[in-house]
Design a protein around this motif. Structure first.
Motif, short mmCIF file in Angstrom:
data_model
loop_
_atom_site.label_atom_id
_atom_site.label_comp_id
_atom_site.label_asym_id
_atom_site.label_seq_id
_atom_site.Cartn_x
_atom_site.Cartn_y
_atom_site.Cartn_z
N ILE A 10 0.93 -1.08 -0.16
CA ILE A 10 0.07 -0.03 -0.11
C ILE A 10 0.86 1.17 -0.01
N LEU A 11 1.87 1.16 0.76
CA LEU A 11 2.75 2.53 0.99
C LEU A 11 3.48 2.51 -0.15
N LYS A 12 3.68 1.61 -1.04
CA LYS A 12 4.47 1.93 -2.49
C LYS A 12 3.60 2.50 -3.52
N LEU A 13 2.34 2.69 -3.33
CA LEU A 13 1.55 3.21 -4.40
C LEU A 13 1.51 4.90 -4.25
N TYR A 15 -0.63 9.64 -2.08
CA TYR A 15 -0.63 8.09 -1.43
C TYR A 15 -1.76 7.47 -0.94
N ALA A 16 -1.70 6.26 -0.76
CA ALA A 16 -2.99 5.69 0.11
C ALA A 16 -2.76 5.16 1.35
N TYR A 17 -3.82 5.32 2.08
CA TYR A 17 -3.82 4.65 3.55
C TYR A 17 -5.08 4.37 3.72
N ILE A 18 -5.12 3.85 5.23
CA ILE A 18 -6.32 3.07 5.71
C ILE A 18 -6.52 3.55 7.12
N MET A 19 -7.93 3.67 7.44
CA MET A 19 -8.46 4.09 8.75
C MET A 19 -9.89 3.53 8.94
N ASP A 20 -10.10 3.28 10.41
CA ASP A 20 -11.36 2.76 10.56
C ASP A 20 -12.47 3.74 10.72
N SER A 21 -13.79 3.55 10.93
CA SER A 21 -14.63 4.47 11.06
C SER A 21 -14.77 5.26 12.36
N LYS A 22 -13.75 4.80 13.30
CA LYS A 22 -13.51 5.68 14.35
C LYS A 22 -12.27 6.65 14.30
N GLY A 23 -11.82 6.86 13.25
CA GLY A 23 -10.67 7.71 12.85
C GLY A 23 -9.46 7.03 13.38
N ASP A 24 -9.35 5.73 13.51
CA ASP A 24 -8.24 5.19 13.99
C ASP A 24 -7.11 5.04 12.77
N VAL A 25 -5.77 5.40 12.43
CA VAL A 25 -5.09 5.28 11.46
C VAL A 25 -4.48 3.78 11.42
#
Length: 740
Positions: free
Chosen positions: A212-215, A222-232
Motif C-alpha cells: 500500500i505504501l508503495k502506491l 499516497y494511499a492509507y487506511i483508517m477505521d470508522s472511528k478515525g484510527d489510522v
C-alpha cells in the motif's frame, strides 16, 4: 460603424490580407487553446479519479485476500488440532483404555469448551447429514441434509467452505467461514466455523503494508487506511486517532469520510516538509466486515500541474504564431515556393527516420504530382521499415527465448533428483548424465560418455533396452516403464525409466530419466507377505480354536436339550434350548466361512477350484449378481495348484477383479474362466458393466496390487474393455510343473 467600414475598405490589399490572416489565426488559436485546456482538464481529472478509484479497489481486494488467507489458516489449524485430539482419544478406545461412549463424551466436552472468535463454535456432522455433535442440545441428532452447505460438507469432508447463515432473531444472513476435517472411524466431519467479521484481529497488516505504501499518485500522493472511528491503520507519515482533525478551513474532514464511508472528498492537508497545507482529492471505499475505510489521495496542484504547463505553452504558441503571421503574411501572395519548402521539410523528416510523413495533395500541377510521388515513395519506405523492425524484434525475442530455455534445461538437468541421461538419437551413445544418474548406477562420468547403455550391460534384459530405444526412435515417448538394471558393481536394481526424443543444441537426441524403486518394491513385498501371514494366522485360530469350542458348546446344548425332553421339562424350555443350538450351529458355519475367506486357498485341505466356487456363491448371495465358473470341456475338473503361495496370489487377483466388477462397474453378469494347456495357465474374469480403461485412468491401489501379485508369480496381467461395454481381466501364467 460606417466610418470603420469605410476605413477598412480604403486599406491596401496587403494590409487587408495581413489583418484578415492575423485575426483568423488568433481566433483559431484562442478557440483551440480554450478547447484544449478544457478537454485536458476534464481528461486529467477523470484520469486521476479513475487511478485513485482503481487503487482503492485494488487495496480492498488485497485486504480481502489477506483476510481470507488468515481466516482459512486459523480455522484449518483449529480443525486439524481437534481431529488429532479425537484420534488420540480414539486410540485409547482401540487400546481398551476406555469405552467408545466415554471417549465420545470426552471429545464432546473438549470440542464444546472451545470458542472461535466471539460466537463461533465446533460441531460434527456425519455422512448422512445428521448433526451428531453440536453445542446446542436442540440441534444434536437432527438431519440437515436439506441445507446446501451441509451437502457440500458431506461431499468435500475436508477443506474450506464459505456460506451464508442467519441465526434466530437476526434480520439478514451473514457470511460464515468453515474449515472441515474428517475422522473416518466415527464418520465425524469436524467443522470449525465462525462469522468472518469476527476475525479482524487475525489480519496481519504487515502482509500488505509495504504494497500500500508503495502506491504513489503524482509526487506526493499516497494511499492509507483508517477505521470508522478515525484510527489510522496504515499511513506513510502518521499514526493514532485523527477523528477530530480539521483542515485549514475548519472542516472536520475525517468526520465526513467516516460518515460517508464511500465516495470522494476535497480537503487541505500539510505533509511533513511542506511549508503550508495544500488541497487534496481523496477517493475512499469501505470494507464493512473489518470496519476499514481505504483512501487514495493526491494534491490538486500536482494533479493540475500539467494543465498549467499546457496553458503556458498555448500562450507562448499564440504569441509566437501571431508574430509569424504578422511577418510572413506580407509575402503570402508571393510565396509560391512555400509548398516546395514544405516538401523539402518532409523529405528532411523522412531522411531522419520518420517514414510516416505525408504531403497533402491540393492541386494537379507539377507540385501536386511531386507531392503524390513523395507520398507513394514514403509509404513504400514505411512498410519496408516496419517489416524490418518487426523481423529484428522477433529475432531478438527468439534468441533470448532460446538462450533462456537452454539455461533452464541445463539447471533442471543437473539438479534433478532422478537419474537423467542424454544420448544420440541414431546410435544411443551417451552424451551426458547428471549426478543423480551416477549415484544410482555407481558409474563415473568418464566411463559413460561415448558408450551405449546396451554395451555397458546396464539393462538386466537387453531386449527391454532395445525395445525402449526403438519406441523412442519411432517417436513414441516412454513413461515410467519398469525394468531391471545393473549398477557398476553388478548389483541388480529395479527402476522406472522414461524417455523421449528431443532436439538439443540443434541435434536430435534421446532424453531419458530413471528412478530407483528397489526399496519400494521390497517394502511392497514385505507388506504383502506380512498381510498374508496374518490372514492365515487369524484363519487358523478361527478354524482350530474357536470352531472346536463352538462345536463343544453345541454338543453340550444338544445333551441339555435331550435331558430336558427326557425329564419332562416344559415345551417352552425345550424350544429355547433348540433355538440356542441352532444359533450356535449358525455361528459355527459363519466362523468356518470367515476362516475360508481369510485363507481361501489351502491345497492340503481343498482344491483351488473349490475356492473359486465359494467366491462365485458369495457374489451371488451378497451382490445378487449372476456369476459362473467355467472351464474347457475337455479338461474336466481343473487340478489344484501344487504351490499354495501361487494359488493364493491367483485367488486374490480373481477376488479383486470380481469385487471391482460387482461394486464399481454396475454389471449384471460376471464370468470366471480358468483353463490351461501345455504352456500356459489362463484366468479370465469378464463382466458386462460400464467398462474401465486403465490406460486413460489413474490406476487405483487394487489394480496396482493385482499387477504386483501377477509379477510376483511370473505372470502377465492385462485389463481391457470387453467389446463396447464391460471389462476383461486376463492373467497368463507359465505352466511349469511345479505350479500345477
Amino acid at each position: 460603424m460606417s466610418k470603420i467600414i469605410k476605413f477598412v475598405n480604403n486599406l491596401r490589399i496587403r494590409s487587408k490580407l495581413l489583418g484578415a490572416y492575423t485575426i483568423a489565426f488568433l481566433s483559431a488559436l484562442l478557440i483551440g487553446g480554450v478547447v484544449i485546456i478544457l478537454q485536458v482538464q476534464h481528461t486529467i481529472q477523470n484520469h486521476i479519479e479513475s487511478e485513485l478509484t482503481n487503487a482503492t479497489l485494488a487495496i480492498g481486494n488485497m485486504v480481502e485476500t489477506a483476510a481470507h488467507t488468515s481466516i482459512k489458516n486459523h480455522l484449518r489449524a483449529v480443525a486439524e488440532k481437534n481431529r488429532e485430539i479425537v484420534a488420540t482419544i480414539h486410540k485409547q478406545v482401540i487400546n481398551g483404555e476406555m469405552t467408545e461412549s466415554k471417549a465420545k463424551a470426552l471429545c464432546r466436552k473438549l470440542l464444546f469448551s472451545q470458542t472461535i472468535g466471539r460466537t463461533g463454535y465446533i460441531f460434527c456432522v456425519n455422512s448422512d447429514g445428521i448433526a451428531v455433535e453440536h453445542p446446542q442440545s436442540g440441534v444434536t441428532g437432527k438431519n440437515f441434509m436439506d441445507r446446501e452447505f451441509v451437502r457440500l460438507m458431506i461431499q468435500k469432508k475436508r477443506g474450506y467452505l464459505v456460506y451464508e447463515w442467519k441465526n434466530p432473531g437476526e434480520q439478514e444472513k451473514r457470511p460464515k467461514a468453515m474449515y472441515m476435517s474428517y475422522f473416518e472411524p466415527w464418520d465425524w466431519i469436524i467443522a470449525v466455523s465462525s462469522y468472518r467479521e469476527e476475525f479482524r484481529e487475525l489480519i496481519n497488516v504487515d502482509d500488505f503494508r509495504d504494497s500500500i505504501l508503495k502506491l504513489k499518485f503524482g509526487k506526493s500522493g499516497y494511499a492509507y487506511i483508517m477505521d470508522s472511528k478515525g484510527d489510522v491503520i496504515v499511513h506513510p507519515h502518521i499514526s493514532g486517532n485523527y477523528y477530530d482533525a480539521k483542515d485549514r478551513n475548519g472542516n472536520l474532514w475525517v468526520h465526513e469520510i467516516c460518515r460517508m464511508k464511500t465516495g470522494r472528498i476535497i480537503y487541505s492537508w500539510k505533509n511533513p516538509g511542506d511549508p503550508f497545507p495544500r488541497e487534496k482529492l481523496a477517493i475512499f471505499n469501505y470494507i464493512p466486515e473489518y470496519d476499514w475505510i481505504i483512501i487514495s489521495a493526491s494534491h490538486l496542484d500536482e494533479i493540475y500541474a500539467p494543465l498549467n504547463t499546457i496553458k503556458t505553452i498555448i500562450v507562448a504558441i499564440v504569441v509566437l504564431i501571431s508574430l509569424l503571421v504578422f511577418v510572413f503574411s506580407l509575402w503570402i501572395n508571393a510565396s509560391v515556393v512555400r509548398p516546395l519548402r514544405a516538401l523539402m521539410n518532409q523529405f528532411d523528416q523522412g531522411a531522419s527516420g520518420d517514414f510516416s510523413v505525408r504531403m497533402p495533395v491540393r492541386t494537379t500541377d507539377e507540385i501536386g504530382q511531386l507531392a503524390g510521388y513523395f507520398n507513394r515513395f514514403m509509404g513504400t519506405l514505411e512498410r519496408s521499415s516496419r517489416d524490418l523492425q518487426e523481423e529484428i524484434v522477433q529475432r531478438k525475442k527468439n534468441e533470448q527465448a532460446l538462450k533462456l530455455s537452454e539455461e533452464m534445461f541445463s539447471k533442471a538437468f543437473r539438479s534433478s533428483p532422478s537419474g537423467m541421461f542424454i544420448a544420440k538419437f541414431d546410435g544411443s551413445r551417451i552424451i551426458n548424465v547428471n549426478d543423480s544418474f551416477l549415484k544410482i548406477t555407481g558409474h563415473n562420468l568418464l566411463d559413460l560418455v561415448g558408450k551405449e547403455l546396451l554395451t555397458l550391460s546396464f539393462f538386466q534384459k537387453r531386449e527391454e533396452g532395445r525395445a525402449l530405444f526403438n519406441d523412442i526412435k519411432k517417436r513414441r515417448p516412454v513413461v515410467n516403464r519398469e525394468t531391471g538394471f545393473l549398477t557398476a558393481s553388478g548389483q541388480l536394481r529395479q527402476g522406472l525409466i522414461s524417455g523421449e526424443g528431443v532436439t538439443l543444441w540443434g541435434e536430435a537426441c534421446i532424453l531419458g530419466a530413471i528412478a530407483d524403486i528397489t526399496e519400494s518394491r521390497r517394502l511392497e513385498r514385505e507388506i504383502l507377505d506380512i498381510s498374508q501371514n496374518e490372514r492365515q494366522k487369524i484363519a487358523m485360530s478361527l478354524h482350530d480354536d474357536l470352531c472346536p469350542q463352538l462345536i463343544g458348546i453345541e454338543f453340550m446344548v444338544k445333551m441339555l436339550e435331550k435331558r430336558l425332553v427326557e425329564s419332562g421339562a416344559s415345551k417352552q424350555d425345550a424350544e429355547r434350548t433348540h433355538q440356542i443350538r441352532a444359533l450356535i450351529l449358525d455361528a459355527i458355519e459363519k466362523t468356518r466361512n470367515l476362516s475360508r475367506g481369510l485363507s481361501p486357498v489351502n491345497l492340503e485341505d481343498r482344491r483351488f477350484d473349490d475356492s473359486l466356487a465359494d467366491l462365485v456363491r458369495y457374489v451371488k448371495d451378497v451382490f445378487r449378481i449372476e456369476c459362473c465358473l467355467d472351464s474347457l470341456p475337455d479338461q474336466g475338473m481343473i487340478p489344484p495348484f501344487q504351490d499354495n503361495n501361487i494359488a493364493t496370489h491367483v485367488y486374490y487377483i480373481a477376488h479383486e477383479a470380481v469385487h471391482n466388477a460387482a461394486k464399481h462397474a454396475g454389471c449384471t453378469r460376471i464370468k470366471i474362466c480358468l483353463d490351461k494347456n501345455q504352456d500356459q495357465i489362463r484366468l479370465t474374469i469378464t463382466d458386462n458393466g460400464s467398462g474401465f480403461d486403465p490406460v486413460g485412468s489413474h490406476a487405483g491401489l487394487g489394480i496396482r496390487i493385482m499387477s504386483y501379485r501377477a509379477a510376483r508369480i511370473g505372470g502377465r496381467l492385462t485389463i481391457a474393455r470387453a467389446g463396447e461395454k464391460g471389462t476383461r481381466v486376463y492373467l497368463e501364467l507359465p505352466a511349469f510343473g511345479d505350479r500345477l
